[in-house]
Design an enzyme around this catalytic site. Sequence first.
Site, mmCIF file in Angstrom:
data_model
loop_
_atom_site.group_PDB
_atom_site.id
_atom_site.type_symbol
_atom_site.label_atom_id
_atom_site.label_comp_id
_atom_site.label_asym_id
_atom_site.label_seq_id
_atom_site.Cartn_x
_atom_site.Cartn_y
_atom_site.Cartn_z
ATOM 1 N N TYR A 1 0.827 -1.200 0.000
ATOM 2 C CA TYR A 1 0.000 0.000 0.000
ATOM 3 C C TYR A 1 0.868 1.260 0.000
ATOM 4 O O TYR A 1 1.557 1.526 0.979
ATOM 5 C CB TYR A 1 -0.880 0.041 1.255
ATOM 6 C CG TYR A 1 -2.058 -0.901 1.271
ATOM 7 C CD1 TYR A 1 -2.593 -1.442 0.103
ATOM 8 C CD2 TYR A 1 -2.665 -1.231 2.483
ATOM 9 C CE1 TYR A 1 -3.691 -2.277 0.147
ATOM 10 C CE2 TYR A 1 -3.762 -2.075 2.533
ATOM 11 C CZ TYR A 1 -4.270 -2.593 1.360
ATOM 12 O OH TYR A 1 -5.357 -3.418 1.410
ATOM 13 N N LYS B 1 -0.445 -7.911 -3.237
ATOM 14 C CA LYS B 1 -1.816 -7.418 -3.403
ATOM 15 C C LYS B 1 -1.737 -5.917 -3.627
ATOM 16 O O LYS B 1 -1.104 -5.201 -2.845
ATOM 17 C CB LYS B 1 -2.590 -7.706 -2.122
ATOM 18 C CG LYS B 1 -3.889 -6.998 -2.011
ATOM 19 C CD LYS B 1 -4.442 -7.213 -0.621
ATOM 20 C CE LYS B 1 -5.767 -6.524 -0.464
ATOM 21 N NZ LYS B 1 -5.619 -5.062 -0.397
#
Length: 297
Positions: free
Chosen positions: A166, A200
């Site tokens: 992130y 991810k």
Amino acid sequence: MTTRLSLADCGLSAGKKARLHRILHQHGLGNGTALFLPYDQGLEHGPRDFFADPLASDPRYILKLALEGGFNGIALQIGLAEKFYWDYAGEVPLILKLNGKTEIPADNRALSPLHASVEDAVRLGADAVGYTLYVGSPAQDADFAQYRVVRQEAQRLGMPLIVWAYPRGEAIEHKGGKDSFYAVHYAARTASELGADVVKVNFPHPEKHTDVPEPYTADFSSQQAIDAVVQAANRTMVLVSGGSRAGDDVMIAKAEQSMSAGATGLIFGRNVWQRDHDESLRFVDRLREILAKYPAS
Ligand SMILES: O=C(CO)COP(=O)(O)O
């Protein structure tokens, strides 16, 4: 269309390969793609996420949904895994999230502390562990150091490591924001450079290009951006995250573009469980139809 990575392409130890094989080939569609149900939002955002469907605040409901929906796995924090996974152990693979934080402090020094270990994951029968890495945060040095210990433990115990990569922090906000093409592309590459088995990412937004470095100011389509993100991860498998609740057509387009780019799968939470049970399953069926079109060898 890009070819999808197969397990043989990823340079995995035997233990990691066995566990990822279980996830990718013995659950879900069994075709080497993955659909994961993440359920750590109760920590990351708080219980506000469950107002849309109060049933979703019950981990038993979500585990049952993961089984009914034919998911390849569910991501849980340690507390819920300890108390609720037992009933589904072996039936739905567990990804144990090892770190996490609340949204309450301002995230200008974002760092997600560890509160579980790879050994906890082994004890619980997990098939992978998850680590949130805040790429670009002012606390990035401490994050990388904390991550290194997890990576080494995962390597020692043959446990696949999925990195929630992130982009965060003020510098990122001044470079198009956390879901700009620049930020997501860089995050995918960072996870790959730092030894993630799976990364991810959020879906990249090439239209967010205020103050980004030169090449990202050009006009890229979203397909070109997600293609580049998957390529940046090279031998690290890519999962694309759902994000906050959006219209089904937007989500289906995102899923289709991600899989066509060569992603291994999808990790969609709120868009699945912030709605009534039958509607959730109907939406999952549409996602599975997409995954069925993109098998990995
Ligand atoms: O992986 C995720 C949270 O850990 C993604 O969840 P959402 O699909 O709800 O954004």
